[in-house]
Design a protein around this motif. Structure first.
Motif, PDB file in Angstrom:
ATOM      1  N   ARG A 116       0.838  -1.209   0.000  1.00 50.05           N
ATOM      2  CA  ARG A 116       0.000   0.000   0.000  1.00 50.05           C
ATOM      3  C   ARG A 116       0.863   1.245   0.000  1.00 50.05           C
ATOM      4  NH1 ARG A 116      -3.582  -1.578   5.095  1.00 50.05           N
ATOM      5  NH2 ARG A 116      -1.500  -2.304   5.668  1.00 50.05           N
ATOM      6  N   ASP A 117       2.041   1.194   0.654  1.00 42.80           N
ATOM      7  CA  ASP A 117       2.926   2.342   0.653  1.00 42.80           C
ATOM      8  C   ASP A 117       3.657   2.470  -0.678  1.00 42.80           C
ATOM      9  OD1 ASP A 117       2.310   3.121   3.232  1.00 42.80           O
ATOM     10  OD2 ASP A 117       3.755   1.725   4.125  1.00 42.80           O
ATOM     11  N   VAL A 118       4.046   1.340  -1.255  1.00 48.38           N
ATOM     12  CA  VAL A 118       4.775   1.367  -2.512  1.00 48.38           C
ATOM     13  C   VAL A 118       3.933   1.998  -3.615  1.00 48.38           C
ATOM     14  CG1 VAL A 118       5.827  -0.052  -4.302  1.00 48.38           C
ATOM     15  CG2 VAL A 118       6.204  -0.604  -1.895  1.00 48.38           C
ATOM     16  N   LEU A 119       2.644   1.700  -3.622  1.00 50.60           N
ATOM     17  CA  LEU A 119       1.766   2.178  -4.676  1.00 50.60           C
ATOM     18  C   LEU A 119       0.961   3.402  -4.267  1.00 50.60           C
ATOM     19  CD1 LEU A 119       0.527  -1.231  -6.062  1.00 50.60           C
ATOM     20  CD2 LEU A 119       2.247   0.289  -7.017  1.00 50.60           C
ATOM     21  N   ARG A 120       1.458   4.094  -3.298  1.00 50.48           N
ATOM     22  CA  ARG A 120       0.775   5.318  -2.871  1.00 50.48           C
ATOM     23  C   ARG A 120       0.802   6.344  -4.003  1.00 50.48           C
ATOM     24  NH1 ARG A 120       2.868   8.982   2.171  1.00 50.48           N
ATOM     25  NH2 ARG A 120       1.138  10.450   2.218  1.00 50.48           N
ATOM     26  N   PRO A 121      -0.303   7.009  -4.278  1.00 46.64           N
ATOM     27  CA  PRO A 121      -0.361   7.892  -5.456  1.00 46.64           C
ATOM     28  C   PRO A 121       0.432   9.177  -5.264  1.00 46.64           C
ATOM     29  CG  PRO A 121      -2.408   8.032  -4.218  1.00 46.64           C
ATOM     30  CD  PRO A 121      -1.605   6.931  -3.584  1.00 46.64           C
TER      31      PRO A 121
ATOM     32  N   ALA B 209      -8.362  22.461 -18.030  1.00 43.71           N
ATOM     33  CA  ALA B 209      -8.928  21.246 -17.441  1.00 43.71           C
ATOM     34  C   ALA B 209      -8.176  19.987 -17.844  1.00 43.71           C
ATOM     35  CB  ALA B 209     -10.403  21.120 -17.842  1.00 43.71           C
ATOM     36  N   ILE B 210      -7.553  20.001 -19.032  1.00 49.43           N
ATOM     37  CA  ILE B 210      -6.884  18.795 -19.506  1.00 49.43           C
ATOM     38  C   ILE B 210      -5.691  18.429 -18.622  1.00 49.43           C
ATOM     39  CG2 ILE B 210      -5.386  20.037 -21.110  1.00 49.43           C
ATOM     40  CD1 ILE B 210      -5.615  17.667 -23.005  1.00 49.43           C
ATOM     41  N   VAL B 211      -5.075  19.404 -17.968  1.00 48.55           N
ATOM     42  CA  VAL B 211      -3.962  19.107 -17.067  1.00 48.55           C
ATOM     43  C   VAL B 211      -4.451  18.244 -15.911  1.00 48.55           C
ATOM     44  CG1 VAL B 211      -2.221  20.091 -15.521  1.00 48.55           C
ATOM     45  CG2 VAL B 211      -2.760  21.243 -17.677  1.00 48.55           C
ATOM     46  N   ARG B 212      -5.553  18.645 -15.320  1.00 48.87           N
ATOM     47  CA  ARG B 212      -6.133  17.869 -14.211  1.00 48.87           C
ATOM     48  C   ARG B 212      -6.592  16.488 -14.711  1.00 48.87           C
ATOM     49  NH1 ARG B 212      -8.876  21.493 -12.537  1.00 48.87           N
ATOM     50  NH2 ARG B 212      -8.092  21.975 -10.433  1.00 48.87           N
ATOM     51  N   GLU B 213      -7.203  16.461 -15.885  1.00 50.89           N
ATOM     52  CA  GLU B 213      -7.702  15.194 -16.428  1.00 50.89           C
ATOM     53  C   GLU B 213      -6.569  14.192 -16.639  1.00 50.89           C
ATOM     54  OE1 GLU B 213      -9.811  16.064 -19.971  1.00 50.89           O
ATOM     55  OE2 GLU B 213     -11.329  17.322 -18.990  1.00 50.89           O
ATOM     56  N   VAL B 214      -5.474  14.640 -17.227  1.00 53.05           N
ATOM     57  CA  VAL B 214      -4.357  13.750 -17.513  1.00 53.05           C
ATOM     58  C   VAL B 214      -3.742  13.199 -16.233  1.00 53.05           C
ATOM     59  CG1 VAL B 214      -1.977  13.695 -18.379  1.00 53.05           C
ATOM     60  CG2 VAL B 214      -3.789  14.689 -19.783  1.00 53.05           C
ATOM     61  N   LEU B 215      -3.568  14.057 -15.245  1.00 52.94           N
ATOM     62  CA  LEU B 215      -2.971  13.600 -13.990  1.00 52.94           C
ATOM     63  C   LEU B 215      -3.888  12.618 -13.268  1.00 52.94           C
ATOM     64  CD1 LEU B 215      -1.440  16.994 -12.829  1.00 52.94           C
ATOM     65  CD2 LEU B 215      -0.205  14.988 -13.676  1.00 52.94           C
ATOM     66  N   LEU B 216      -5.192  12.852 -13.334  1.00 57.64           N
ATOM     67  CA  LEU B 216      -6.124  11.894 -12.734  1.00 57.64           C
ATOM     68  C   LEU B 216      -6.118  10.576 -13.511  1.00 57.64           C
ATOM     69  CD1 LEU B 216      -9.148  14.251 -11.895  1.00 57.64           C
ATOM     70  CD2 LEU B 216      -7.527  13.224 -10.282  1.00 57.64           C
ATOM     71  N   GLU B 217      -5.988  10.662 -14.830  1.00 55.66           N
ATOM     72  CA  GLU B 217      -5.890   9.445 -15.635  1.00 55.66           C
ATOM     73  C   GLU B 217      -4.689   8.596 -15.230  1.00 55.66           C
ATOM     74  OE1 GLU B 217      -5.671  10.651 -19.686  1.00 55.66           O
ATOM     75  OE2 GLU B 217      -7.741  11.375 -19.783  1.00 55.66           O
TER      76      GLU B 217
ATOM     77  N   LYS C 241      -2.453  17.186 -27.541  1.00 56.98           N
ATOM     78  CA  LYS C 241      -2.158  17.772 -26.233  1.00 56.98           C
ATOM     79  C   LYS C 241      -2.273  16.775 -25.091  1.00 56.98           C
ATOM     80  CE  LYS C 241      -3.543  22.331 -27.892  1.00 56.98           C
ATOM     81  NZ  LYS C 241      -4.494  23.477 -27.765  1.00 56.98           N
ATOM     82  N   ARG C 242      -3.185  15.833 -25.193  1.00 60.73           N
ATOM     83  CA  ARG C 242      -3.311  14.841 -24.119  1.00 60.73           C
ATOM     84  C   ARG C 242      -2.053  13.965 -24.048  1.00 60.73           C
ATOM     85  NH1 ARG C 242      -7.715  13.644 -21.250  1.00 60.73           N
ATOM     86  NH2 ARG C 242      -9.000  14.829 -22.730  1.00 60.73           N
ATOM     87  N   LYS C 243      -1.614  13.483 -25.215  1.00 61.53           N
ATOM     88  CA  LYS C 243      -0.387  12.681 -25.241  1.00 61.53           C
ATOM     89  C   LYS C 243       0.819  13.536 -24.834  1.00 61.53           C
ATOM     90  CE  LYS C 243       2.080   9.016 -26.548  1.00 61.53           C
ATOM     91  NZ  LYS C 243       3.454   9.532 -26.488  1.00 61.53           N
ATOM     92  N   LEU C 244       0.824  14.801 -25.238  1.00 62.18           N
ATOM     93  CA  LEU C 244       1.896  15.712 -24.848  1.00 62.18           C
ATOM     94  C   LEU C 244       2.040  15.788 -23.334  1.00 62.18           C
ATOM     95  CD1 LEU C 244       3.891  18.173 -25.363  1.00 62.18           C
ATOM     96  CD2 LEU C 244       1.841  19.613 -25.236  1.00 62.18           C
TER      97      LEU C 244
ATOM     98  N   SER D 284       6.643   6.475 -13.633  1.00 62.73           N
ATOM     99  CA  SER D 284       5.683   7.472 -13.191  1.00 62.73           C
ATOM    100  C   SER D 284       4.238   7.101 -13.471  1.00 62.73           C
ATOM    101  CB  SER D 284       6.007   8.818 -13.848  1.00 62.73           C
ATOM    102  OG  SER D 284       6.055   8.669 -15.228  1.00 62.73           O
ATOM    103  N   ARG D 285       3.943   5.962 -14.038  1.00 63.16           N
ATOM    104  CA  ARG D 285       2.551   5.547 -14.209  1.00 63.16           C
ATOM    105  C   ARG D 285       2.163   4.713 -12.996  1.00 63.16           C
ATOM    106  NH1 ARG D 285       0.534   6.476 -19.191  1.00 63.16           N
ATOM    107  NH2 ARG D 285       2.009   6.891 -20.859  1.00 63.16           N
ATOM    108  N   TRP D 286       1.196   5.193 -12.267  1.00 62.33           N
ATOM    109  CA  TRP D 286       0.891   4.573 -10.980  1.00 62.33           C
ATOM    110  C   TRP D 286      -0.354   3.707 -11.027  1.00 62.33           C
ATOM    111  CZ3 TRP D 286       4.696   4.680  -7.668  1.00 62.33           C
ATOM    112  CH2 TRP D 286       5.671   5.648  -7.860  1.00 62.33           C
ATOM    113  N   LEU D 287      -0.980   3.545 -12.169  1.00 59.71           N
ATOM    114  CA  LEU D 287      -2.072   2.597 -12.294  1.00 59.71           C
ATOM    115  C   LEU D 287      -1.486   1.242 -12.672  1.00 59.71           C
ATOM    116  CD1 LEU D 287      -4.752   4.703 -14.164  1.00 59.71           C
ATOM    117  CD2 LEU D 287      -4.715   4.045 -11.764  1.00 59.71           C
ATOM    118  N   PRO D 288      -1.720   0.192 -11.892  1.00 56.51           N
ATOM    119  CA  PRO D 288      -1.116  -1.107 -12.179  1.00 56.51           C
ATOM    120  C   PRO D 288      -1.546  -1.637 -13.542  1.00 56.51           C
ATOM    121  CG  PRO D 288      -2.074  -1.071  -9.974  1.00 56.51           C
ATOM    122  CD  PRO D 288      -2.540   0.172 -10.674  1.00 56.51           C
TER     123      PRO D 288
END
Length: 556
Positions: A14-19, A30-38, A336-339, A471-475
């Motif tokens: 749980r600590d290793v995968l802490r966001p 808004a796309i900045v927030r969207e990408v980081l949440l993704e 821009k999203r991929k950027l 840096s991708r934290w979604l397993p």
């Protein structure tokens, strides 16, 4: 209690995968927030978290120097101090003029002649009169731009000085009246450039970008028609022809770089020389910005606007401090999203950054001091304080015999709130202490500089290999099989060579060992310009001539 590198192996999954945590004001697109949440990040909550309990602060306005001085090792800021010095039109014109005067005009002939008004009014009148008196040539056209406005606001194009009217500080430039046209429509390029460090200078350009079109055909007889002369989407989206199908262009007013390259190659145009020239423009422009105040763990995403004339010469129009990230069409979303995803990859977060506290005893709060493999050493060798991918797999597989992916997903769902962390404050540097540090920096002997070989950095500017990042934290299904393919590069590590490619970002500086050496301990502009001159001299005249013939056919 501070954690050491060896303690990571015993941490719970749980600590290793802490966001990771991002911090953005409301005015950020808004796309900045969207990408980081993704990517599995969480947003900073100032009511529930400490002021330092975040990893990325992204905002439109510059940060204060106190923000840079108090930066923590796990944090990043999206602006470099004083980077705005080339993003105002008058500042840019002044810096480029200074570089041209100091180092000659051979390399700095990529920006149209400019006058900062009203200060340069007398100089402008002299040049205007000289141009009018020239025998056998048509009088030039001029363009007037407010120095601090964006999105095409307040721009005026004129040929007769009686039409020049302004009520604020403006820049008057020669208007490029022979732009490259596609099916009669004017275009320019929006190139994204990310600078991860100014000392040593480290510059990446994004391979994909936007080609922006005017929505009415180019016509010098109607200078007041903004839809024919300006390519800003913020203007053209209100034009009558924006949604209509335009022959050769299609609907809307944008292409991707990929489509533009394909179009040129259909007509047999070798576009490699064009992109080499554009990369030179980017490097030369950023050199005009140096030196900047010393800062760690920050980066800058610039938007370079490049116009190509009918002789296939690229011209720098301006540099944008906050390149627009709004989504006006599907092409915007694609690019821009991929950027933004690749920008985060470029920031090179590691697992210890999720804990948001000092990990190695004795490490200064404001600087990243992790040792990395030097040039010539094995990139896979483990260094103290670094959680490698193998250790990540070890931690994940130790979770009560459960499959790694299921354990990771379950642990992420259980994270309801972030633990508050405290950290030591970094002493604020004074001007005196900064000067003392600079005086104590050892200078490299001239003999050592002469021994630097002009060896090309493998893959710089054209490597097809993608940089693997943590840096991708979604397993993902292959989470445990993830391998580090390139050595990470930290902003404050002056001895580590940057990776040649991260996602679609390609390293354009340093482009060889001599350029790298010339930017490590302060920027040796003269040495860097010498290396760029060598590159320019390698461009074959026959290749330029063939390109010109094909462009003539393209525009006919």
């Amino acid at each position: 209690m501070e954690m050491k590198a060896d303690d990571y192996d015993t941490r719970d999954t749980r600590d290793v995968l802490r966001p990771l945590v991002f911090r953005v004001p409301e005015k950020v697109p808004a796309i900045v927030r969207e990408v980081l949440l993704e990517r599995g990040w969480t947003e900073f909550d100032k009511k529930e978290q400490d002021d330092a309990d975040w990893n990325l602060y992204w905002r439109n306005s510059p940060f204060r120097m106190t923000d840079h001085y108090s930066i923590k090792p796990w944090q990043r800021l999206n602006h470099y101090p004083e980077a705005i010095r080339i993003t105002r039109k008058d500042y840019l014109a002044r810096h480029l003029k200074r570089m041209k005067g100091a180092y000659g005009s051979a390399l700095y002939e990529f920006s149209p002649m400019a006058f900062i008004m009203p200060n340069d009014y007398v100089k402008f009148i002299a040049e205007y009169s000289k141009d009018r008196q020239s025998v056998g040539r048509r009088p030039s056209y001029w363009i007037c731009k407010p120095v601090d406005l964006s999105r095409g606001r307040g721009i005026l194009i004129f040929q007769n000085i009686k039409d020049l009217v302004y009520d604020c500080a403006v820049v008057v430039q020669k208007y490029i009246s022979n732009p490259l046209l596609i099916s009669g429509y004017k275009l320019d390029l929006r190139l994204y450039v990310c600078v991860t460090s100014f000392c040593p200078l480290t510059v990446y350009t994004y391979e994909e970008g936007l080609v922006r079109f005017a929505t009415e055909k180019f016509d010098l007889s109607s200078l007041d028609n903004v839809y024919a002369h300006l390519t800003n989407t913020s203007i053209n989206k209100y034009g009558a022809s924006y949604k209509a199908y335009k022959e050769g262009i299609g609907y809307g007013c944008k292409w991707t770089f990929s489509k533009f390259r394909s179009y040129l190659r259909i007509f047999g145009v070798d576009d490699m020389l064009l992109w080499q020239k554009i990369n030179n423009i980017v490097i030369l422009t950023l050199l005009a910005l140096t030196p900047l105040p010393e800062a760690s763990n920050c980066f800058e995403l610039f938007g370079f606007d490049i116009l190509i004339d009918d002789k296939f010469k690229p011209w720098l129009l301006e540099v944008n401090y906050n390149p627009a990230l709004c989504l006006d069409c599907s092409i915007d979303d694609t690019v821009k999203r991929k950027l933004l995803h690749d920008v985060v990859e470029l920031l090179n977060y590691k697992h210890s950054d999720t804990f948001r506290q000092n990990q190695v005893s004795g490490t200064k709060t404001g600087r990243r001091q992790e040792p990395w493999s030097m040039a010539g050493e094995s990139a896979t060798e483990e260094a103290p304080g670094i959680l490698t991918c193998q250790k990540v797999a070890k931690c994940t597989s130790a979770s009560s015999g459960q499959p790694a992916r299921q354990a990771a997903s379950r642990s992420i769902r259980k994270v309801a709130a972030l633990t508050k962390k405290t950290s030591r404050a970094r002493p604020i540097k004074t001007r005196t202490s900064q000067l003392r540090e600079r005086m104590n920096i050892q200078k490299i002997p001239s003999q050592a500089k002469a021994e630097v070989k002009n060896k090309q950095i493998p893959g710089a500017g054209h490597s097809p290999c993608m940089s693997a990042q943590l840096s991708r934290w979604l397993p993902t299904p292959d989470f445990c099989n993830y391998e580090l393919t390139t050595p990470p590069y930290f902003f404050s590590d002056k001895d580590q060579r940057p990776v040649s490619r991260v996602g679609d970002f390609v390293l354009i500086f340093p482009f060889n060992d001599a350029a790298l050496q010339a930017s490590r301990n302060g920027i040796d502009v003269k040495s860097i310009l010498k290396e760029i001159s060598k590159l320019v001299s390698k461009q074959l005249p026959s290749k330029q001539q063939n390109t010109k013939k094909r462009i003539d056919y393209l525009t006919s």
